[in-house]
Design an enzyme around this catalytic site. Sequence first.
Site, PDB file in Angstrom:
ATOM      1  N   SER A  40      -5.936  37.523 -14.236  1.00 32.26           N
ATOM      2  CA  SER A  40      -6.586  36.419 -13.504  1.00 32.26           C
ATOM      3  C   SER A  40      -7.698  36.938 -12.599  1.00 32.26           C
ATOM      4  O   SER A  40      -7.733  38.127 -12.245  1.00 32.26           O
ATOM      5  CB  SER A  40      -5.515  35.700 -12.666  1.00 32.26           C
ATOM      6  OG  SER A  40      -6.090  34.782 -11.770  1.00 32.26           O
ATOM      7  N   ILE A  42     -10.437  38.366 -10.306  1.00 29.73           N
ATOM      8  CA  ILE A  42     -11.249  39.585 -10.303  1.00 29.73           C
ATOM      9  C   ILE A  42     -10.799  40.522 -11.427  1.00 29.73           C
ATOM     10  O   ILE A  42     -11.612  41.060 -12.172  1.00 29.73           O
ATOM     11  CB  ILE A  42     -11.141  40.290  -8.921  1.00 29.73           C
ATOM     12  CG1 ILE A  42     -11.796  39.414  -7.846  1.00 29.73           C
ATOM     13  CG2 ILE A  42     -11.740  41.680  -8.967  1.00 29.73           C
ATOM     14  CD1 ILE A  42     -11.494  39.832  -6.406  1.00 29.73           C
ATOM     15  N   ASP A  87       5.985  44.098 -13.342  1.00 26.65           N
ATOM     16  CA  ASP A  87       6.041  43.735 -11.919  1.00 26.65           C
ATOM     17  C   ASP A  87       5.488  44.932 -11.156  1.00 26.65           C
ATOM     18  O   ASP A  87       6.114  45.987 -11.106  1.00 26.65           O
ATOM     19  CB  ASP A  87       7.479  43.428 -11.496  1.00 26.65           C
ATOM     20  CG  ASP A  87       7.563  43.156  -9.992  1.00 26.65           C
ATOM     21  OD1 ASP A  87       6.508  43.125  -9.309  1.00 26.65           O
ATOM     22  OD2 ASP A  87       8.694  42.987  -9.492  1.00 26.65           O
ATOM     23  N   SER A 188      -9.331  46.777  -2.074  1.00 28.94           N
ATOM     24  CA  SER A 188      -8.804  46.385  -0.752  1.00 28.94           C
ATOM     25  C   SER A 188      -9.390  45.023  -0.444  1.00 28.94           C
ATOM     26  O   SER A 188      -9.304  44.089  -1.251  1.00 28.94           O
ATOM     27  CB  SER A 188      -9.180  47.446   0.289  1.00 28.94           C
ATOM     28  OG  SER A 188      -8.797  47.041   1.584  1.00 28.94           O
ATOM     29  N   TYR A 202      -0.851  40.259   4.932  1.00 32.72           N
ATOM     30  CA  TYR A 202      -1.977  40.518   4.031  1.00 32.72           C
ATOM     31  C   TYR A 202      -2.901  41.576   4.638  1.00 32.72           C
ATOM     32  O   TYR A 202      -3.298  42.536   3.985  1.00 32.72           O
ATOM     33  CB  TYR A 202      -2.755  39.222   3.763  1.00 32.72           C
ATOM     34  CG  TYR A 202      -3.853  39.402   2.728  1.00 32.72           C
ATOM     35  CD1 TYR A 202      -3.553  39.458   1.370  1.00 32.72           C
ATOM     36  CD2 TYR A 202      -5.188  39.543   3.112  1.00 32.72           C
ATOM     37  CE1 TYR A 202      -4.550  39.636   0.416  1.00 32.72           C
ATOM     38  CE2 TYR A 202      -6.190  39.724   2.171  1.00 32.72           C
ATOM     39  CZ  TYR A 202      -5.868  39.759   0.820  1.00 32.72           C
ATOM     40  OH  TYR A 202      -6.860  39.950  -0.118  1.00 32.72           O
ATOM     41  N   LYS A 206      -3.877  45.371   3.286  1.00 32.68           N
ATOM     42  CA  LYS A 206      -5.225  45.780   2.877  1.00 32.68           C
ATOM     43  C   LYS A 206      -5.739  46.958   3.705  1.00 32.68           C
ATOM     44  O   LYS A 206      -6.473  47.801   3.201  1.00 32.68           O
ATOM     45  CB  LYS A 206      -6.182  44.581   2.936  1.00 32.68           C
ATOM     46  CG  LYS A 206      -5.851  43.528   1.879  1.00 32.68           C
ATOM     47  CD  LYS A 206      -5.933  44.129   0.459  1.00 32.68           C
ATOM     48  CE  LYS A 206      -5.562  43.169  -0.630  1.00 32.68           C
ATOM     49  NZ  LYS A 206      -5.674  43.756  -1.984  1.00 32.68           N
TER      50      LYS A 206
HETATM   51  N1  LIG Z   1     -10.211  36.313  -3.917  1.00 40.64           N
HETATM   52  C1  LIG Z   1     -10.529  36.818  -2.746  1.00 40.64           C
HETATM   53  O1  LIG Z   1     -11.069  36.129  -1.868  1.00 40.64           O
HETATM   54  C2  LIG Z   1     -10.250  38.268  -2.461  1.00 40.64           C
HETATM   55  C3  LIG Z   1     -10.900  38.829  -1.352  1.00 40.64           C
HETATM   56  C4  LIG Z   1     -10.642  40.163  -1.049  1.00 40.64           C
HETATM   57  C5  LIG Z   1      -9.758  40.900  -1.827  1.00 40.64           C
HETATM   58  N2  LIG Z   1      -9.146  40.306  -2.894  1.00 40.64           N
HETATM   59  C6  LIG Z   1      -8.198  41.113  -3.663  1.00 40.64           C
HETATM   60  O2  LIG Z   1      -8.604  41.182  -5.005  1.00 40.64           O
HETATM   61  C7  LIG Z   1      -7.443  41.357  -5.834  1.00 40.64           C
HETATM   62  C8  LIG Z   1      -7.484  40.343  -6.957  1.00 40.64           C
HETATM   63  O3  LIG Z   1      -7.381  39.047  -6.407  1.00 40.64           O
HETATM   64  P1  LIG Z   1      -7.891  37.754  -7.163  1.00 40.64           P
HETATM   65  O4  LIG Z   1      -8.734  37.026  -6.208  1.00 40.64           O
HETATM   66  O5  LIG Z   1      -8.409  38.128  -8.478  1.00 40.64           O
HETATM   67  O6  LIG Z   1      -6.501  36.964  -7.283  1.00 40.64           O
HETATM   68  P2  LIG Z   1      -5.764  36.290  -8.543  1.00 40.64           P
HETATM   69  O7  LIG Z   1      -4.607  35.565  -7.963  1.00 40.64           O
HETATM   70  O8  LIG Z   1      -6.739  35.552  -9.383  1.00 40.64           O
HETATM   71  O9  LIG Z   1      -5.259  37.563  -9.380  1.00 40.64           O
HETATM   72  C9  LIG Z   1      -4.205  38.377  -8.946  1.00 40.64           C
HETATM   73  C10 LIG Z   1      -3.383  38.806 -10.152  1.00 40.64           C
HETATM   74  O10 LIG Z   1      -2.343  39.679  -9.687  1.00 40.64           O
HETATM   75  C11 LIG Z   1      -1.164  39.345 -10.422  1.00 40.64           C
HETATM   76  N3  LIG Z   1       0.037  39.727  -9.681  1.00 40.64           N
HETATM   77  C12 LIG Z   1       0.440  39.272  -8.464  1.00 40.64           C
HETATM   78  N4  LIG Z   1       1.627  39.811  -8.145  1.00 40.64           N
HETATM   79  C13 LIG Z   1       1.993  40.620  -9.171  1.00 40.64           C
HETATM   80  C14 LIG Z   1       3.119  41.437  -9.438  1.00 40.64           C
HETATM   81  N5  LIG Z   1       4.154  41.548  -8.575  1.00 40.64           N
HETATM   82  N6  LIG Z   1       3.155  42.135 -10.594  1.00 40.64           N
HETATM   83  C15 LIG Z   1       2.146  42.009 -11.494  1.00 40.64           C
HETATM   84  N7  LIG Z   1       1.074  41.244 -11.306  1.00 40.64           N
HETATM   85  C16 LIG Z   1       0.977  40.569 -10.149  1.00 40.64           C
HETATM   86  C17 LIG Z   1      -1.233  37.830 -10.620  1.00 40.64           C
HETATM   87  O11 LIG Z   1      -0.398  37.405 -11.661  1.00 40.64           O
HETATM   88  C18 LIG Z   1      -2.714  37.638 -10.899  1.00 40.64           C
HETATM   89  O12 LIG Z   1      -2.989  37.707 -12.281  1.00 40.64           O
HETATM   90  C19 LIG Z   1      -6.230  41.222  -4.919  1.00 40.64           C
HETATM   91  O13 LIG Z   1      -5.763  42.499  -4.586  1.00 40.64           O
HETATM   92  C20 LIG Z   1      -6.806  40.537  -3.695  1.00 40.64           C
HETATM   93  O14 LIG Z   1      -6.077  40.817  -2.531  1.00 40.64           O
HETATM   94  C21 LIG Z   1      -9.382  39.011  -3.236  1.00 40.64           C
END
Ligand SMILES: NC(=O)c1ccc[n+]([C@@H]2O[C@H](COP(=O)([O-])OP(=O)(O)OC[C@H]3O[C@@H](n4cnc5c(N)ncnc54)[C@H](O)[C@@H]3O)[C@@H](O)[C@H]2O)c1
Length: 342
Positions: A40, A42, A87, A188, A202, A206
């Site tokens: 999903s 990023i 996981d 991060s 959170y 990070k």
């Molecule tokens: N979206 C933002 O605003 C943002 C900003 C800064 C950092 N981030 C970081 O970027 C990264 C990706 O986030 P995103 O926005 O793509 O979120 P997202 O929810 O679209 O994707 C996260 C993915 O991690 C998987 N996941 C969660 N827990 C899990 C587990 N226990 N085992 C296996 N898979 C697991 C989910 O199934 C999902 O596919 C994260 O680390 C997030 O903290 C996101």
Amino acid sequence: MAETSKLPETFYSTNKIDFSKPIDTSNLKEKSTIVTGGASGIGAGVVTAFAEAGAYVTILDRNEELGNALVEKLTAKGLHVQFTKVDIASFSSQTTGFKSAISFSPHKTLDIVVTSAGISTSTTSTKWLASNADNDDPEPPSTATLDVNLTGSFYSAHLALHYFKKTTPEAAPEGDATPQSKQIIFISSLAGYLPARDALDYQASKFGVRGLWKSVRHSHDIVSEHTPFRTNLIAPTFINSPLIERIVPGLKAKGQGVGEVDDVVGGILRVACDEAIYGRAVAIPVRREVAGDRNFDLGDDWEGRDAGPGLVEGIVNGGLEGLQLLSHSSAEGRLKGVGTRG
Ligand SMILES: NC(=O)c1ccc[n+]([C@@H]2O[C@H](COP(=O)([O-])OP(=O)(O)OC[C@H]3O[C@@H](n4cnc5c(N)ncnc54)[C@H](O)[C@@H]3O)[C@@H](O)[C@H]2O)c1
């Protein structure tokens, strides 16, 4: 400037990244890549970009439905992608995932790990600190966010270094990727740099990932003799993805810009493809309607004072303004003066 601009003797990062350079993805061809959280947001963007560049990509994620759908879409185009349900908070589960990536790769190696799995449950908040529950024993807070974001990344780093060593060219068949191309890219957040309220777990996770990255970065000279590798960090501000989709309308209503997944993928590709980049932290600011790459190097090192001036510049000159909302204060007003101090 005084002596502090000199790097210490121990090598731990290269110079600031030049964002005007074009990105050449050709050296991702046949690279064996793991993207945690690749089903999903990023992670899915990274999976797509790496697969399109010819990498062999293994998605490690708990979301089978999304993971399999992405595999189906990309393999239909003749790209090399597989999904392994994992996981990320479980060491044995991640180990199984890492082994499956090596089996899937053309040269039975592991080259690149991108740690994108993450959650943001925000089960802790300042209400927690303000609560007055004298009469009751408190319930233990959930550690789920720490377990996935921090412990999960810790396991990923441990497994990456183990399998990088095991699959260096001496041990791997002819034609393996060059050792310098082995790399861990930690995801991060700007929440790992600037204080925010109401997301204690959170934010701690990070900052923790950032600390882990710094420590792995400093291990370069110790392990390089045996296992040369690179490591860089990506720190996005608000990015329009499923993780924060519930708050995006509210942010936009306040006039807050958000970045797009493509902006983060661009930052990841830049550090992944350029083997001259080591130990750098890249900020992904909110998107503005201007041409060119708006990502920038935070200067999270000795010379950059652990990103302090880089963050001030990012807030004052725009792009990191979202963090003002998180900090519940007028960071711009407070920091404008700081930028001009001698
Ligand atoms: N979206 C933002 O605003 C943002 C900003 C800064 C950092 N981030 C970081 O970027 C990264 C990706 O986030 P995103 O926005 O793509 O979120 P997202 O929810 O679209 O994707 C996260 C993915 O991690 C998987 N996941 C969660 N827990 C899990 C587990 N226990 N085992 C296996 N898979 C697991 C989910 O199934 C999902 O596919 C994260 O680390 C997030 O903290 C996101």
